[in-house]
Structures are given as C-alpha cells and as structure tokens.
Design an enzyme around this catalytic site. Structure first.
Site, PDB file in Angstrom:
ATOM      1  N   GLY A  18       0.759  -1.394   0.024  1.00 22.18           N
ATOM      2  CA  GLY A  18      -0.081  -0.081   0.049  1.00 22.18           C
ATOM      3  C   GLY A  18       0.888   1.135   0.127  1.00 22.18           C
ATOM      4  O   GLY A  18       0.595   2.235  -0.537  1.00 22.18           O
ATOM      5  N   ASN A 132      -2.709 -12.506  -1.358  1.00 17.65           N
ATOM      6  CA  ASN A 132      -2.690 -13.790  -1.655  1.00 17.65           C
ATOM      7  C   ASN A 132      -3.543 -14.524  -0.958  1.00 17.65           C
ATOM      8  O   ASN A 132      -3.881 -14.417   0.366  1.00 17.65           O
ATOM      9  CB  ASN A 132      -1.120 -14.358  -1.490  1.00 17.65           C
ATOM     10  N   ASP A 161       4.491 -11.708 -12.211  1.00 20.51           N
ATOM     11  CA  ASP A 161       5.192 -12.981 -12.914  1.00 20.51           C
ATOM     12  C   ASP A 161       5.528 -12.632 -14.145  1.00 20.51           C
ATOM     13  O   ASP A 161       6.813 -13.031 -14.686  1.00 20.51           O
ATOM     14  CB  ASP A 161       4.197 -14.026 -12.624  1.00 20.51           C
ATOM     15  N   HIS A 189      -1.261 -17.769  -9.557  1.00 22.16           N
ATOM     16  CA  HIS A 189      -0.122 -16.987  -8.883  1.00 22.16           C
ATOM     17  C   HIS A 189       0.446 -17.794  -7.810  1.00 22.16           C
ATOM     18  O   HIS A 189       0.377 -17.674  -6.575  1.00 22.16           O
ATOM     19  CB  HIS A 189      -0.386 -15.577  -8.500  1.00 22.16           C
TER      20      HIS A 189
HETATM   21  P1  NAD Z   1       1.639  -6.184   4.767  1.00 23.53           P
HETATM   22  O1  NAD Z   1       1.289  -7.074   6.005  1.00 23.53           O
HETATM   23  O2  NAD Z   1       2.823  -5.029   4.741  1.00 23.53           O
HETATM   24  O3  NAD Z   1       0.166  -5.248   4.501  1.00 23.53           O
HETATM   25  C1  NAD Z   1      -1.178  -5.753   4.436  1.00 23.53           C
HETATM   26  C2  NAD Z   1      -1.848  -4.797   5.117  1.00 23.53           C
HETATM   27  O4  NAD Z   1      -3.507  -5.215   4.928  1.00 23.53           O
HETATM   28  C3  NAD Z   1      -1.684  -4.507   6.687  1.00 23.53           C
HETATM   29  O5  NAD Z   1      -1.632  -2.992   6.886  1.00 23.53           O
HETATM   30  C4  NAD Z   1      -2.907  -5.176   7.343  1.00 23.53           C
HETATM   31  O6  NAD Z   1      -3.442  -4.280   8.406  1.00 23.53           O
HETATM   32  C5  NAD Z   1      -3.930  -4.670   5.967  1.00 23.53           C
HETATM   33  N1  NAD Z   1      -5.295  -5.688   6.292  1.00 23.53           N
HETATM   34  C6  NAD Z   1      -5.162  -6.975   6.780  1.00 23.53           C
HETATM   35  N2  NAD Z   1      -6.601  -7.315   6.813  1.00 23.53           N
HETATM   36  C7  NAD Z   1      -7.067  -6.439   6.076  1.00 23.53           C
HETATM   37  C8  NAD Z   1      -8.652  -6.097   5.947  1.00 23.53           C
HETATM   38  N3  NAD Z   1      -9.353  -7.027   5.980  1.00 23.53           N
HETATM   39  N4  NAD Z   1      -9.003  -4.899   5.295  1.00 23.53           N
HETATM   40  C9  NAD Z   1      -8.083  -3.960   5.025  1.00 23.53           C
HETATM   41  N5  NAD Z   1      -6.920  -4.078   5.194  1.00 23.53           N
HETATM   42  C10 NAD Z   1      -6.273  -5.299   5.746  1.00 23.53           C
HETATM   43  O7  NAD Z   1       1.716  -7.019   3.326  1.00 23.53           O
HETATM   44  P2  NAD Z   1       2.133  -6.479   1.884  1.00 23.53           P
HETATM   45  O8  NAD Z   1       3.571  -6.674   1.896  1.00 23.53           O
HETATM   46  O9  NAD Z   1       1.639  -5.179   1.618  1.00 23.53           O
HETATM   47  O10 NAD Z   1       1.451  -7.831   1.001  1.00 23.53           O
HETATM   48  C11 NAD Z   1      -0.131  -7.565   1.100  1.00 23.53           C
HETATM   49  C12 NAD Z   1      -0.626  -9.039   0.285  1.00 23.53           C
HETATM   50  O11 NAD Z   1       0.164  -9.055  -1.137  1.00 23.53           O
HETATM   51  C13 NAD Z   1       0.020 -10.370   0.787  1.00 23.53           C
HETATM   52  O12 NAD Z   1      -1.001 -11.189   0.864  1.00 23.53           O
HETATM   53  C14 NAD Z   1       1.185 -10.830  -0.169  1.00 23.53           C
HETATM   54  O13 NAD Z   1       1.197 -12.125  -0.228  1.00 23.53           O
HETATM   55  C15 NAD Z   1       0.429 -10.305  -1.278  1.00 23.53           C
HETATM   56  N6  NAD Z   1       1.422 -10.183  -2.608  1.00 23.53           N
HETATM   57  C16 NAD Z   1       0.897 -10.763  -3.871  1.00 23.53           C
HETATM   58  C17 NAD Z   1       1.695 -10.341  -4.970  1.00 23.53           C
HETATM   59  C18 NAD Z   1       1.130 -10.795  -6.261  1.00 23.53           C
HETATM   60  O14 NAD Z   1       1.884 -10.608  -7.311  1.00 23.53           O
HETATM   61  N7  NAD Z   1      -0.067 -11.158  -6.406  1.00 23.53           N
HETATM   62  C19 NAD Z   1       3.204  -9.962  -4.627  1.00 23.53           C
HETATM   63  C20 NAD Z   1       3.597  -9.610  -3.660  1.00 23.53           C
HETATM   64  C21 NAD Z   1       2.849  -9.909  -2.405  1.00 23.53           C
HETATM   65  C1  LMR Z   2       5.306 -12.654  -4.731  1.00 26.54           C
HETATM   66  O1  LMR Z   2       5.031 -13.304  -5.647  1.00 26.54           O
HETATM   67  O2  LMR Z   2       6.354 -12.186  -4.634  1.00 26.54           O
HETATM   68  C2  LMR Z   2       4.337 -12.977  -3.658  1.00 26.54           C
HETATM   69  O3  LMR Z   2       3.177 -13.628  -3.988  1.00 26.54           O
HETATM   70  C3  LMR Z   2       4.724 -13.397  -2.263  1.00 26.54           C
HETATM   71  C4  LMR Z   2       4.712 -14.963  -2.252  1.00 26.54           C
HETATM   72  O4  LMR Z   2       4.430 -15.460  -1.396  1.00 26.54           O
HETATM   73  O5  LMR Z   2       5.367 -15.408  -3.235  1.00 26.54           O
END
Ligand code: NAD
Ligand code: LMR
Length: 346
Positions: A18, A132, A161, A189
């Site tokens: 965020g 995720n 990816d 993913h």
């Molecule tokens: P983070 O823990 O730093 O931030 C997550 C935020 O979400 C926290 O501030 C938490 O308070 C908030 N949150 C939790 N539940 C919530 C809800 N119900 N409503 C609103 N906010 C809520 O994590 P991050 O590093 O920002 O990663 C976030 C997500 O993205 C993780 O699930 C991570 O695995 C995923 N991710 C996906 C990809 C992709 O390519 N699809 C890549 C990287 C990370």
């Molecule tokens: C990523 O692809 O970097 C994220 O989805 C984090 C993970 O768990 O692989």
C-alpha cells in the site's frame, strides 16, 4: 480540460505494498498525468495509524493530480463510488497455518469486501486482487459482489510473474526488457504457474525468443534445458526467493506490477503485443468456466468501446505446455473447491 477524478480504493493501504502504491498512483504513474484521483485507503483498526501517516505524507507531496485521501476501516465507506479497487490487504500465512486455513482466513476478508463492492461501488468498477492467494481471493470477491457487479470485472495480479519472466529473459539475452514481447503466464499465482515463451519474440526482427536463446546458450537443446531447469522454476518461485533474500515478500516490484496491470487494463495494452493477467475463464483453452486463471490478455482500454482485459485466443499449446497448464489449473480447482466447501461461493 482535465477529466473528472477517478476514485481508487486500496485495501491494506497502511501495509508495505500500500505504501509503495499510493505515492506512484498519486504521482500519475497509473492513470497518466491528466487524470485526477481520489484515494480511499481501507484498513483494519490495527493498520489505521500507518494508513493515516501515509495520508499525511501524501498531502506533503502536493501532487497536482491528487484531489483527496480518505482513510477508513469501514468497507462501505471505502468502496463507495470506487471505480478502481485494488485488494491488497490479506491475511498472511503464519507458522503452522495450512493452505486451507489461509483460504478460510482470506475468505473472511474478500467475501465481505466483495459484498461491499457489490453494494456501493461505481457501475464501472474494476477490481484487482493482489493479496494472496490472489486468484482465489478474486473468485471469492466476485462471487460475493454478484449479481450487482459482473464477474469479469474481477481480476488477479500475475503481472509480477510476467515482468519477472521478461526480466530473466532480458538478462540472459542481454537485451532491454522492452524488446521482448509475447511472454505469457498461465494458471495460478503460485509455484505451479507456467511462464511460457513459446510465442515470445525479440521485437525488431521478429526473432523467436527460443531461437535467440539457442544462439546465446549453444543450441536448441541447451535452450530448452535452461527453460525447464532454470527459467520456469526461478520465475515460479521468485516470490519465495525474494522472501528468503530480503526477509519479507516483494513490495516495490509488486506495487509496480499492480500499477502496470491497472494502467494496461484502463488505457490499453500496446499494439501488437499482450500481457498476462488472471481473469475469469469462459472455458478458453479448456480452463473450467468461472475460475480466475492467468492467461495472455489484451485490452483496448476501459471506455465506451473497450471492455478491459480479453483473453488472447488461438495460441498453439504443445503437450508439455498443456501438461503444465493442467497442473496449475488443477490447483485452482482444488482452491475453488476448498472455499466452496466453506460456503462462500454462494
Ligand atoms: P503487509 O502485511 O505489509 O500489509 C497488509 C496490510 O493489509 C496491513 O496493513 C493489514 O493491516 C491490512 N489488512 C489486513 N486485513 C485487512 C482487511 N480485512 N481490510 C483492510 N486491510 C487489511 O503486506 P504486503 O507486503 O503489503 O502484502 C500484501 C499482500 O500482497 C500479501 O497477501 C502478499 O502475499 C501479497 N502479494 C501478492 C503479490 C502478487 O503478485 N499477487 C506480490 C507480492 C505480495
Ligand atoms: C510474490 O510473488 O512475491 C508474492 O506473491 C509473495 C509470495 O508469497 O510469493
């Protein structure tokens, strides 16, 4: 004349991704310098202070396109009038948690958020799940927003990816990444995804990437070995590699990919080429209808004549590609069945 402001809602606005997203969106990197934005950051109570701090900093940047920033822990307030919803906040996997526990915990987040989107978002809302397990979280949100929002407005992020695959090829071929086109990510993913270069070309002379790899690596067999033994596992497990090296999951590259995903859906993919995104299957390439699966996609933009991402059809898949896609799709089916058993798919 400046266009009307676009309302962008980001869940998990106080988290790592965020924090990396909001400043770039406010600077115009996602929708362009001519589109003013209103940002809505949704958090849980524990995350409110971090999101409020980010909002103060956003104000201190004095971005010309940023109309205002609201921070809330109420989904109905956050999604009210949202035109773009980026679902980032999710329950991370913690020690001792099985995949089924993770699915259940996230169903409890993406179900109510989907419902709120169905109730109060703008008629033209588009949604991308980043948190995720992203594909299945998008599926849950779409099911919960029905029948108020069509399911095909929901997508999940596999652009990271895709970008990772292009980055790996660019390094080996010693080319700028912008010269490589036609890579595709298929499936989930997750480590089961299939990064596919069978249709990829090096732009200027339309050289197939496989031929360029053969030249660089000493023959076609060596190129195929590199793809199977190094490229595919490295791209598919890059998330885990980042976690191991930096101690937490990817942030700036994930935010960058989410911006690429929304920008290309909203404004259109470049002529000739495609990108990758997880979108709702209508049975294309034999993927069961309704699954949120990654495909090669194109967009003509989102406007009167553009409907966002469309799957690129008609690509030939050999038996090896088919087997890899089937394995990843089987994982998506298992995730869908697990959340269906929880009663969250209606
Ligand atoms: P983070 O823990 O730093 O931030 C997550 C935020 O979400 C926290 O501030 C938490 O308070 C908030 N949150 C939790 N539940 C919530 C809800 N119900 N409503 C609103 N906010 C809520 O994590 P991050 O590093 O920002 O990663 C976030 C997500 O993205 C993780 O699930 C991570 O695995 C995923 N991710 C996906 C990809 C992709 O390519 N699809 C890549 C990287 C990370
Ligand atoms: C990523 O692809 O970097 C994220 O989805 C984090 C993970 O768990 O692989």
């Amino acid at each position: 004349m400046a266009s009307a402001p676009t309302t962008v809602t980001i869940t998990g606005g106080g988290g790592q991704i965020g924090y990396a997203l909001t400043f770039r969106i406010a600077a115009g990197d996602m929708l362009g310098p001519d589109r003013p934005v209103r940002l809505r950051l949704l958090e849980i109570p524990q995350g409110m202070k971090a999101a409020e701090g980010a909002a103060l900093e956003l104000q201190d940047c004095a971005f010309p396109q940023l109309i205002d920033v609201d921070v809330t822990d109420d989904p109905l307030t956050a999604f009210n009038g949202a035109q773009i919803a980026m679902l980032v906040g999710a329950r991370p996997r913690t020690a001792g948690m099985e995949r089924a526990d993770l699915l259940a915990a996230n169903a409890g987040i993406f179900g109510p958020q989907g419902k709120a989107i169905g109730a109060v978002a703008a008629d033209d809302v588009r949604v991308v799940a980043v948190g995720n397990p992203a594909n299945t979280n998008a599926l849950i949100a779409a099911a919960s927003a029905a029948p108020h929002v069509p399911a095909d407005r929901f997508t999940a992020l596999t652009r990271l990816d895709h970008n990772r695959a292009v980055g790996q090829l660019a390094e080996v071929l010693r080319l700028g990444p912008d010269r490589i086109e036609g890579v595709a990510i298929w499936g989930n993913h997750s480590a089961s995804q299939f990064p596919d270069v069978a249709h990829a070309v090096v732009d200027e002379h339309d050289t197939m990437v496989i031929d360029a790899l053969a030249e660089r690596l000493g023959g076609r067999d060596a190129a195929v070995r590199w793809l199977d033994d190094t490229f595919i596992p490295r791209v598919a497990k890059r998330g885990a590699e980042i976690i191991e090296v930096r101690g937490s999951s990817s942030v700036a590259s994930a935010a960058n990919a989410a911006i690429d995903h929304v920008r290309d859906e909203q404004l259109g993919t470049p002529h000739r080429t495609w990108t990758s995104a997880a979108v709702v299957s209508r049975g294309e390439y034999g993927v069961p209808e309704g699954l949120v699966c990654s495909f090669p996609v194109r967009s003509k933009g989102v406007h009167a004549h553009g409907e966002g991402y469309e799957i690129v059809e008609g690509l030939d898949l050999d038996d090896r590609a088919r087997a890899r896609i089937d394995a990843s799709v089987a994982e998506l089916v298992a995730e869908r069945d697990a959340v269906r058993a929880l009663g969250v798919l209606g």
